[in-house]
Design a protein around this motif. Sequence first.
Motif, mmCIF file in Angstrom:
data_model
loop_
_atom_site.group_PDB
_atom_site.id
_atom_site.type_symbol
_atom_site.label_atom_id
_atom_site.label_comp_id
_atom_site.label_asym_id
_atom_site.label_seq_id
_atom_site.Cartn_x
_atom_site.Cartn_y
_atom_site.Cartn_z
ATOM 1 N N GLU A 1 0.820 -1.196 0.000
ATOM 2 C CA GLU A 1 0.000 0.000 0.000
ATOM 3 C C GLU A 1 0.860 1.255 0.000
ATOM 4 O O GLU A 1 0.493 2.276 -0.559
ATOM 5 N N LYS A 2 2.014 1.192 0.648
ATOM 6 C CA LYS A 2 2.876 2.355 0.740
ATOM 7 C C LYS A 2 3.588 2.650 -0.576
ATOM 8 O O LYS A 2 4.201 3.699 -0.713
ATOM 9 N N LYS A 3 3.504 1.714 -1.531
ATOM 10 C CA LYS A 3 4.225 1.907 -2.779
ATOM 11 C C LYS A 3 3.511 2.841 -3.742
ATOM 12 O O LYS A 3 4.027 3.156 -4.791
ATOM 13 N N SER A 4 2.287 3.273 -3.409
ATOM 14 C CA SER A 4 1.566 4.149 -4.309
ATOM 15 C C SER A 4 0.605 5.038 -3.543
ATOM 16 O O SER A 4 0.207 4.737 -2.421
ATOM 17 N N ILE B 1 -2.540 7.026 -10.128
ATOM 18 C CA ILE B 1 -1.850 6.403 -8.995
ATOM 19 C C ILE B 1 -0.387 6.830 -9.035
ATOM 20 O O ILE B 1 0.340 6.488 -9.969
ATOM 21 N N LYS B 2 0.031 7.582 -8.033
ATOM 22 C CA LYS B 2 1.408 8.088 -7.977
ATOM 23 C C LYS B 2 2.285 7.090 -7.225
ATOM 24 O O LYS B 2 2.048 6.793 -6.056
ATOM 25 N N LEU B 3 3.313 6.577 -7.901
ATOM 26 C CA LEU B 3 4.187 5.572 -7.299
ATOM 27 C C LEU B 3 5.212 6.217 -6.377
ATOM 28 O O LEU B 3 5.761 7.268 -6.687
ATOM 29 N N ASP B 4 5.489 5.557 -5.265
ATOM 30 C CA ASP B 4 6.515 6.045 -4.349
ATOM 31 C C ASP B 4 7.918 5.757 -4.878
ATOM 32 O O ASP B 4 8.842 6.520 -4.625
ATOM 33 N N ASP B 5 8.064 4.645 -5.600
ATOM 34 C CA ASP B 5 9.373 4.273 -6.139
ATOM 35 C C ASP B 5 9.263 4.095 -7.648
ATOM 36 O O ASP B 5 8.800 3.054 -8.123
ATOM 37 N N PRO B 6 9.695 5.085 -8.427
ATOM 38 C CA PRO B 6 9.566 4.996 -9.879
ATOM 39 C C PRO B 6 10.465 3.937 -10.516
ATOM 40 O O PRO B 6 10.281 3.594 -11.677
ATOM 41 N N PHE B 7 11.437 3.413 -9.756
ATOM 42 C CA PHE B 7 12.359 2.414 -10.287
ATOM 43 C C PHE B 7 11.913 0.976 -9.991
ATOM 44 O O PHE B 7 12.564 0.029 -10.411
ATOM 45 N N TYR C 1 10.121 -1.682 -11.038
ATOM 46 C CA TYR C 1 9.427 -2.108 -12.262
ATOM 47 C C TYR C 1 8.383 -3.187 -11.982
ATOM 48 O O TYR C 1 7.381 -3.270 -12.689
ATOM 49 N N ASP C 2 8.597 -3.997 -10.955
ATOM 50 C CA ASP C 2 7.605 -5.019 -10.604
ATOM 51 C C ASP C 2 6.287 -4.357 -10.228
ATOM 52 O O ASP C 2 5.209 -4.804 -10.639
ATOM 53 N N THR C 3 6.371 -3.294 -9.436
ATOM 54 C CA THR C 3 5.155 -2.577 -9.041
ATOM 55 C C THR C 3 4.526 -1.872 -10.236
ATOM 56 O O THR C 3 3.304 -1.864 -10.404
ATOM 57 N N ILE C 4 5.353 -1.286 -11.092
ATOM 58 C CA ILE C 4 4.834 -0.634 -12.302
ATOM 59 C C ILE C 4 4.051 -1.642 -13.132
ATOM 60 O O ILE C 4 2.913 -1.371 -13.560
ATOM 61 N N SER C 5 4.629 -2.812 -13.361
ATOM 62 C CA SER C 5 3.969 -3.851 -14.164
ATOM 63 C C SER C 5 2.670 -4.301 -13.512
ATOM 64 O O SER C 5 1.640 -4.468 -14.183
ATOM 65 N N ARG C 6 2.727 -4.493 -12.176
ATOM 66 C CA ARG C 6 1.535 -4.971 -11.463
ATOM 67 C C ARG C 6 0.396 -3.959 -11.557
ATOM 68 O O ARG C 6 -0.751 -4.330 -11.848
ATOM 69 N N THR D 1 -6.918 -4.885 -16.456
ATOM 70 C CA THR D 1 -7.983 -5.804 -16.074
ATOM 71 C C THR D 1 -9.240 -5.055 -15.665
ATOM 72 O O THR D 1 -10.361 -5.430 -16.025
ATOM 73 N N ALA D 2 -9.055 -3.965 -14.917
ATOM 74 C CA ALA D 2 -10.206 -3.179 -14.452
ATOM 75 C C ALA D 2 -10.947 -2.534 -15.619
ATOM 76 O O ALA D 2 -12.161 -2.265 -15.521
ATOM 77 N N ASP D 3 -10.239 -2.303 -16.727
ATOM 78 C CA ASP D 3 -10.844 -1.655 -17.879
ATOM 79 C C ASP D 3 -11.622 -2.646 -18.751
ATOM 80 O O ASP D 3 -12.421 -2.239 -19.584
ATOM 81 N N GLU D 4 -11.381 -3.925 -18.547
ATOM 82 C CA GLU D 4 -12.019 -4.935 -19.400
ATOM 83 C C GLU D 4 -13.481 -5.160 -19.033
ATOM 84 O O GLU D 4 -13.883 -4.928 -17.915
#
Length: 226
Positions: free
Chosen positions: A32-35, A203-209, A211-216, A223-226
């Motif tokens: 939760e803290k990642k974004s 959604i503003k990410l806490d860690d822009p580097f 990439y796992d969180t970016i992908s997730r 999925t939410a858009d489908e």
Amino acid sequence: MKQKKVLVVVTLLIVFLIVISMFLIKNNAVQEKKSTVLNDTVKIEGQPTQGENAAPVSIVEFGDYKCPSCKQWGKTVYPKLKKEFIDTGKVQFSYINVLFHGEESILAAKASESVYRQDKKAFWTFHKAIYDAQPRVEQHDDPWVTEESLLRIAAKSVPDINQEQLTSDLRNNADILDEVSKDDALVKEHGVELTPTIVINGIKLDDPFDYDTISRVIEEQVTADE
């Protein structure tokens, strides 16, 4: 004796379940803290943008051409993002100027806006060339963004750009300065304090580097858009 053994096993099982539960709770808290969810999505009208207009996910990078971390993000994260998500139609990617380093940031932003106005596709080539021209990290605070250096970068990276127009835009074009001011207003509106700042569908990410969180987050939004 048998009852004691059963009691010990049950006790150990309960302890194990408690430990696992605590781990999962802690892990969820870290996730939760990642974004941070913004109050509104970032307006990208008039901003340099690439990818499909119908892409279900919008990613915005708030960057400063004087920022070493922005250069590093562009070299390490962006290529993967482009290959996996922009080029596949899942993500529309936009760039917004941040002016944390004062006059040099403003000058570089004006140059990028000028090139964008002349040739939207050439913007991305020039954008990368400015970052490539950034000196080593220990020298990034030294003055290096000048009218002359930006004109040289443009002449080498986007030779078809009108140099006279670029020179005029760097010096006294109120429309170009207005575009830079719009970016600055977006930076303030969305509470951008660090560069690069990456925003995915609001959604503003806490860690822009990370990439796992970016992908997730991207896949969740798709999925939410489908």
